[in-house]
Design a protein around this motif. Structure first.
Motif, mmCIF file in Angstrom:
data_model
loop_
_atom_site.group_PDB
_atom_site.id
_atom_site.type_symbol
_atom_site.label_atom_id
_atom_site.label_comp_id
_atom_site.label_asym_id
_atom_site.label_seq_id
_atom_site.Cartn_x
_atom_site.Cartn_y
_atom_site.Cartn_z
ATOM 1 N N LYS A 25 -69.426 19.486 -10.044
ATOM 2 C CA LYS A 25 -70.484 19.096 -9.282
ATOM 3 C C LYS A 25 -70.587 17.613 -8.892
ATOM 4 O O LYS A 25 -70.727 17.390 -7.706
ATOM 5 N N TRP A 26 -69.849 16.876 -9.926
ATOM 6 C CA TRP A 26 -69.701 15.522 -9.386
ATOM 7 C C TRP A 26 -68.853 15.093 -8.477
ATOM 8 O O TRP A 26 -68.922 14.255 -7.301
ATOM 9 N N LEU A 32 -69.292 14.490 -0.624
ATOM 10 C CA LEU A 32 -70.476 14.265 0.293
ATOM 11 C C LEU A 32 -70.532 12.775 0.521
ATOM 12 O O LEU A 32 -70.909 12.477 1.636
ATOM 13 N N PHE A 33 -70.850 12.233 -0.341
ATOM 14 C CA PHE A 33 -70.809 10.578 -0.561
ATOM 15 C C PHE A 33 -69.954 9.937 0.531
ATOM 16 O O PHE A 33 -70.165 9.144 1.332
ATOM 17 N N ASN A 34 -68.629 10.011 0.364
ATOM 18 C CA ASN A 34 -67.641 9.501 0.967
ATOM 19 C C ASN A 34 -67.580 9.974 2.417
ATOM 20 O O ASN A 34 -67.491 9.334 3.480
ATOM 21 N N HIS A 75 -61.381 10.618 -7.849
ATOM 22 C CA HIS A 75 -59.953 10.790 -8.412
ATOM 23 C C HIS A 75 -59.896 10.401 -10.133
ATOM 24 O O HIS A 75 -58.965 10.964 -10.591
ATOM 25 N N GLY A 76 -60.843 9.761 -10.348
ATOM 26 C CA GLY A 76 -60.883 9.347 -12.072
ATOM 27 C C GLY A 76 -61.498 10.348 -12.696
ATOM 28 O O GLY A 76 -61.282 10.526 -13.843
ATOM 29 N N LEU A 77 -62.218 11.341 -12.156
ATOM 30 C CA LEU A 77 -62.794 12.292 -13.000
ATOM 31 C C LEU A 77 -61.876 13.348 -13.362
ATOM 32 O O LEU A 77 -60.955 13.636 -12.624
#
Length: 103
Positions: A25-26, A32-34, A75-77
């Motif tokens: 979900k994150w 969507l933010f990007n 990409h860090g997730l």
């Protein structure tokens, strides 16, 4: 980002854990933010080039700089092969036997 989210949706639809679901979900929210920041920055860029309004290029630069942390966080997730997902509740203990020092 979109293809990462799409692949998660296609491959982990039924075998995803609750923690992986949270990361999934994150990833969608960050995508969507990007996407929103990118589309707004395109609009600001063309508005600056067409009308030369004061401050519009600053808005473009700000929106462009918002995309970078969003990309880094996405990409860090952890993903399904990340050690952070597989070993979240585990401890790693490294031990060795003491050795006598001889000179």
């Amino acid at each position: 980002m979109f293809f990462t989210c799409l692949l998660w949706w296609l491959t982990k639809k039924y075998t995803i854990s609750a923690e992986e679901c949270k990361f999934y979900k994150w990833k969608w929210w960050l995508f969507l933010f990007n996407l929103l920041a990118f589309l707004l920055s395109i609009c600001a860029y063309f508005r600056h080039n067409w009308y030369c309004e004061a401050g519009v290029y600053t808005v473009f630069a700000f929106l462009e700089y918002l995309e970078v942390p969003g990309d880094l966080f996405q990409h860090g997730l952890p993903h399904d092969t990340s050690p952070l997902v597989g070993f979240c509740n585990k401890e790693l203990v490294v031990a060795s036997q003491s050795q006598e020092r001889r000179f």
